[in-house]
Design a protein around this motif. Structure first.
Motif, PDB file in Angstrom:
ATOM      1  N   GLN A  16      94.287 -52.963  80.368  1.00  0.00           N
ATOM      2  CA  GLN A  16      94.278 -52.193  79.130  1.00  0.00           C
ATOM      3  C   GLN A  16      92.891 -51.634  78.853  1.00  0.00           C
ATOM      4  O   GLN A  16      92.734 -50.468  78.500  1.00  0.00           O
ATOM      5  N   LYS A  17      91.868 -52.457  79.024  1.00  0.00           N
ATOM      6  CA  LYS A  17      90.494 -51.998  78.805  1.00  0.00           C
ATOM      7  C   LYS A  17      90.116 -50.921  79.819  1.00  0.00           C
ATOM      8  O   LYS A  17      89.461 -49.935  79.479  1.00  0.00           O
ATOM      9  N   GLU A  20      91.662 -47.705  78.760  1.00  0.00           N
ATOM     10  CA  GLU A  20      90.915 -47.113  77.648  1.00  0.00           C
ATOM     11  C   GLU A  20      89.675 -46.374  78.158  1.00  0.00           C
ATOM     12  O   GLU A  20      89.387 -45.249  77.709  1.00  0.00           O
ATOM     13  N   LYS A  21      88.950 -46.978  79.094  1.00  0.00           N
ATOM     14  CA  LYS A  21      87.741 -46.350  79.645  1.00  0.00           C
ATOM     15  C   LYS A  21      88.082 -45.085  80.427  1.00  0.00           C
ATOM     16  O   LYS A  21      87.382 -44.069  80.323  1.00  0.00           O
ATOM     17  N   THR A  23      90.667 -43.165  79.940  1.00  0.00           N
ATOM     18  CA  THR A  23      91.089 -42.171  78.947  1.00  0.00           C
ATOM     19  C   THR A  23      89.868 -41.532  78.288  1.00  0.00           C
ATOM     20  O   THR A  23      89.807 -40.309  78.123  1.00  0.00           O
ATOM     21  N   GLN A  24      88.890 -42.359  77.943  1.00  0.00           N
ATOM     22  CA  GLN A  24      87.662 -41.828  77.342  1.00  0.00           C
ATOM     23  C   GLN A  24      86.951 -40.884  78.307  1.00  0.00           C
ATOM     24  O   GLN A  24      86.474 -39.818  77.897  1.00  0.00           O
TER      25      GLN A  24
END
Length: 73
Positions: A16-17, A20-21, A23-24
């Motif tokens: 998940q983390k 997120e990275k 996606t950023q």
């Protein structure tokens, strides 16, 4: 552990983390590409954005495999 650091204890949390990275990073390259006036630089930024999108799909696939109980290799 230093303030602001998080312990990632499960594979799902780690993925998940990572998602997120990625996606950023995708959004970052996409925003830069939109404002770039130099063609070859914009093309590079778009290529980098697309690579991050591929990474996102890979991580999403890994998460789906994990949720289904399949062994990850």
């Amino acid at each position: 552990m230093a303030p602001g650091q998080h312990t990632m204890t499960t594979p799902d949390h780690i993925l998940q983390k990572a998602l997120e990275k990625e996606t950023q990073a995708r959004d970052f390259y996409g925003e830069l590409a939109l404002s770039c006036a130099v063609d070859f630089v914009r093309e590079l930024l778009e290529k980098l954005r697309n690579e991050e999108s591929k990474h996102m799909r890979m991580i999403q696939d890994m998460r789906a495999r994990l949720e289904s109980g399949k062994v990850m290799v």
